[in-house]
Design an enzyme around this catalytic site. Structure first.
Site, short mmCIF file in Angstrom:
data_model
loop_
_atom_site.label_atom_id
_atom_site.label_comp_id
_atom_site.label_asym_id
_atom_site.label_seq_id
_atom_site.Cartn_x
_atom_site.Cartn_y
_atom_site.Cartn_z
N ASN A 10 0.88 -1.17 0.00
CA ASN A 10 0.00 0.00 0.00
C ASN A 10 0.91 1.22 0.00
O ASN A 10 1.49 1.56 1.02
CB ASN A 10 -0.90 -0.03 1.24
CG ASN A 10 -1.76 1.22 1.34
OD1 ASN A 10 -1.81 2.03 0.41
ND2 ASN A 10 -2.42 1.39 2.48
N LYS A 12 0.04 4.25 -0.38
CA LYS A 12 -0.63 5.44 0.17
C LYS A 12 -0.42 6.63 -0.79
O LYS A 12 -0.46 6.42 -2.00
CB LYS A 12 -0.14 5.71 1.60
CG LYS A 12 -0.26 4.43 2.46
CD LYS A 12 -0.01 4.64 3.93
CE LYS A 12 -0.13 3.31 4.66
NZ LYS A 12 0.01 3.42 6.11
N HIS A 95 -9.38 1.19 5.07
CA HIS A 95 -8.10 1.43 5.74
C HIS A 95 -8.32 2.40 6.91
O HIS A 95 -9.13 3.32 6.82
CB HIS A 95 -7.08 2.01 4.75
CG HIS A 95 -5.69 1.99 5.31
ND1 HIS A 95 -5.25 2.96 6.20
CD2 HIS A 95 -4.68 1.12 5.15
CE1 HIS A 95 -4.00 2.66 6.54
NE2 HIS A 95 -3.63 1.55 5.93
N GLU A 97 -6.70 4.83 7.91
CA GLU A 97 -6.51 6.25 7.58
C GLU A 97 -7.78 6.83 6.98
O GLU A 97 -8.11 8.00 7.21
CB GLU A 97 -5.29 6.40 6.65
CG GLU A 97 -4.00 6.18 7.43
CD GLU A 97 -2.86 5.59 6.63
OE1 GLU A 97 -2.89 5.66 5.39
OE2 GLU A 97 -1.93 5.05 7.26
N GLU A 167 -4.93 -4.48 10.85
CA GLU A 167 -3.87 -3.48 11.03
C GLU A 167 -4.14 -2.70 12.31
O GLU A 167 -4.95 -1.76 12.31
CB GLU A 167 -3.85 -2.51 9.85
CG GLU A 167 -3.62 -3.16 8.50
CD GLU A 167 -3.08 -2.16 7.47
OE1 GLU A 167 -2.01 -2.43 6.93
OE2 GLU A 167 -3.72 -1.12 7.24
N GLY A 173 3.04 2.67 10.67
CA GLY A 173 3.98 3.75 10.45
C GLY A 173 4.74 4.17 11.69
O GLY A 173 5.40 5.20 11.70
N SER A 212 3.95 -1.85 10.25
CA SER A 212 5.40 -1.95 10.39
C SER A 212 5.96 -3.33 10.03
O SER A 212 6.92 -3.80 10.64
CB SER A 212 5.85 -1.53 11.80
OG SER A 212 5.45 -0.18 12.05
P1 13P Z 1 3.36 0.61 7.59
O1 13P Z 1 3.84 -0.67 6.99
O2 13P Z 1 4.07 1.82 7.05
O3 13P Z 1 3.28 0.57 9.08
O4 13P Z 1 1.84 0.81 7.06
C1 13P Z 1 0.94 -0.22 7.25
C2 13P Z 1 -0.29 0.10 6.49
O5 13P Z 1 -1.05 0.97 6.87
C3 13P Z 1 -0.54 -0.65 5.24
O6 13P Z 1 -1.84 -0.44 4.79
#
Ligand code: 13P
Length: 250
Positions: A10, A12, A95, A97, A167, A173, A212
């Site tokens: 992903n 983003k 997601h 976010e 997640e 992140g 992560s």
């Molecule tokens: P990270 O791998 O940067 O922690 O992000 C995870 C994520 O949100 C994947 O959709």
């Protein structure tokens, strides 16, 4: 049951079209013998060009979002048909976010997942608790509720195809990964909930872990009984690093 692993990137809001194409040129030869499903989710602007670059390869294209409506006055939105048009095999929905920054509800996520299925795009449905919820001991009940709500409109005869991504928000992140045991506890609870919803098909549904994930921790995560893949943000931005994740079983 043997479930085929699925490793998805992903990106983003990262990578221009030239950057996405440069990634593909470096990445595809590295993973051509991967034994898993490998998926790239670029930003919407790069879907078309990256889709062309991936055509005929063993790597699939995913959207990061979709609007459940077929067409109409929805400024800035992208329909399922438009994703079919550019070659998406998968679509990420729900997601964290999008849930936290753009107020998306389980109901809206369920509509998106159903709309994708109707166009033969496999939804990757994301769930996960906040740090406050974890500390309050609400993780399993909250995530269980998200699963029931977000999968409420999946056609039961196709339930086995859906992909779930767990997640934990506090691990995204942040460099803080859930330990494999912590992740497995939630994955097992999700598996139980999927069994209640879809019977034996719950055993076939692949559940990815996200938060992560890196080349250094993917092997021990994937060794857990109910972890069938990973949804990767930061460590998917470099071809070498995401190839190491896609080839975790080497
Ligand atoms: P990270 O791998 O940067 O922690 O992000 C995870 C994520 O949100 C994947 O959709």
């Amino acid at each position: 049951m043997a479930r085929r692993p699925i490793l998805a990137a992903n990106w983003k809001m990262q990578k221009t079209v030239p950057e996405a194409l440069a990634f593909a040129a470096d990445f595809l030869p590295r993973v051509k013998d991967a034994q898993a499903d490998v998926v790239l989710a670029p930003p919407a602007t790069a879907l078309h060009a990256l889709g062309q670059a991936l055509a005929g390869s063993n790597v699939a294209l995913a959207a990061q979002n979709v609007n459940p409506e077929a067409k109409g006055a929805f400024t800035g939105e992208i329909s399922p048909d438009m994703l079919v048009d550019v070659g998406c095999g998968y679509g990420i929905v729900g997601h964290s976010e999008r849930r936290t920054l753009y107020g998306e509800t389980d109901e809206f996520v369920a509509a998106k997942a159903a709309a994708l299925f109707a166009r033969d795009i496999v939804p990757i449905v994301c769930v996960g608790e906040s740090l406050e919820q974890r500390e309050a001991g609400q993780t399993l009940s909250f995530v269980g509720g998200q699963i029931a709500g977000s999968l409420a409109r999946i056609p039961s005869e196709r339930a086995a195809e859906v992909v779930v991504a767990y997640e934990p928000i506090w691990a995204i992140g942040t460099g803080k990964t859930a330990t494999p045991e912590m992740a497995q506890e939630v994955h097992a609870a999700i598996r139980g909930r999927l069994g209640e919803l879809f019977g034996a098909d719950g055993e076939a549904i692949r559940i990815q872990y996200g938060g992560s994930v890196k080349p250094e921790n993917v092997v021990e995560l994937m060794a857990q009984a109910d972890i069938d893949g990973a949804l990767v943000g930061g460590a998917s931005l470099e071809p070498e690093s995401f190839a190491a994740i896609a080839l975790f079983d080497r």
